[in-house]
Design an enzyme around this catalytic site. Structure first.
Site, PDB file in Angstrom:
ATOM      1  N   LYS A   1       1.030  -1.245   0.071  1.00 22.21           N
ATOM      2  CA  LYS A   1      -0.022   0.095  -0.048  1.00 22.21           C
ATOM      3  C   LYS A   1       0.937   1.177   0.016  1.00 22.21           C
ATOM      4  O   LYS A   1       0.447   2.438  -0.501  1.00 22.21           O
ATOM      5  CB  LYS A   1      -0.957  -0.003   1.080  1.00 22.21           C
ATOM      6  N   GLY A   2       1.947   1.276   0.709  1.00 24.94           N
ATOM      7  CA  GLY A   2       2.895   2.433   0.489  1.00 24.94           C
ATOM      8  C   GLY A   2       2.464   3.608   1.059  1.00 24.94           C
ATOM      9  O   GLY A   2       1.776   3.508   2.284  1.00 24.94           O
TER      10      GLY A   2
END
Length: 251
Positions: free
Chosen positions: A126-127
């Site tokens: 997802k970062g």
């Protein structure tokens, strides 16, 4: 020749700055004047209180806008800058592919620290900030061990996985425990005899590159770090080592 920088507000070098703070007083004319004098005491000339908002039964939040006479000499600043050029995601993938294998990265929030936001932002798919984490890259084999991981456990897992790099996240800073725990991990690897075989990265809200170097890490990443920044550093550093290039002696 010295290069002096002043704050930019309405025009270059006008010295206009914003100062935000909270005082134990309720909103009103008296509170506004108190905030103005508080801003003046911090060096702002003719401050304008642009925001005054009650945030509790006893406290008010203020924003002051005013002129600062201060400037900084950029040429007199000597900092330990991160030795890596900015790379796009595509450039990272291309350089990683050239290595001929995946870069193994193991990360964890260590000690009693239970905060995973930072390590998740860098490693997980997802970062953060619109960028996907290292798990999404084809050139990385990323392993996130989560939070409250003891130094010995992190070392064992990293060694078993054949890690090229280890990311240590430290969020809790009371009594400088982030420094003590981070330094202890480096010392552990030294005692085990494989410190020089792995790239060590340190991250957290109170971390900068200078502190990381002092604690024995290759690099330090502070607040606002995005996955691409870490990915770019790692692919360049691992490539350098694969080519047998020398490491910066400051490390």
């Amino acid at each position: 020749m010295s290069k002096w920088l002043r704050a930019y507000g309405d025009r270059e070098g006008d010295g206009m700055v914003q100062l935000s703070f909270t005082l134990a007083i309720l909103p009103g004319d008296r509170a506004r004047e108190a905030a103005k004098r508080f801003a003046e005491a911090h060096g702002l000339k003719d401050p304008l209180i642009t925001a005054m908002e009650q945030v509790s039964q006893q406290h008010t939040y203020f924003v002051a806008y005013g002129h600062s006479a201060h400037a900084v000499d950029v040429d007199a600043i000597d900092v330990a800058e991160i030795s890596a050029e900015p790379l796009s995601r595509e450039e990272v993938e291309a350089r990683g592919k050239a290595l001929g294998r995946k870069i193994v990265v193991v990360g964890a929030c260590t000690g009693s620290d239970a905060h995973t936001v930072g390590i998740d932002a860098i490693l997980n798919y997802k970062g953060f900030g619109g960028e996907k984490g290292l798990e999404s890259y084809k050139c990385f084999d990323a392993h996130n061990l989560g939070a409250q991981v003891e130094n010995t456990e992190l070392a064992e897992r990293a060694k078993a996985l054949g890690a090229d790099a280890i990311l240590v996240s430290q969020v809790i800073t009371q009594r400088n425990c982030h420094k003590e725990n981070a330094a202890a991990f480096v010392e552990l690897l030294r005692k085990e005899g494989w410190r020089d075989k792995v790239v060590l990265l340190l991250g957290g809200p109170r971390i900068d590159n200078k502190l990381a170097l002092e604690l024995g890490y290759e690099v330090g990443f502070g607040p606002g770090t995005k996955p691409t920044m870490v990915a770019a550093y790692l692919v360049q550093e691992v490539t350098r080592r694969a080519k047998g290039e020398k490491v910066d002696p400051r490390r």
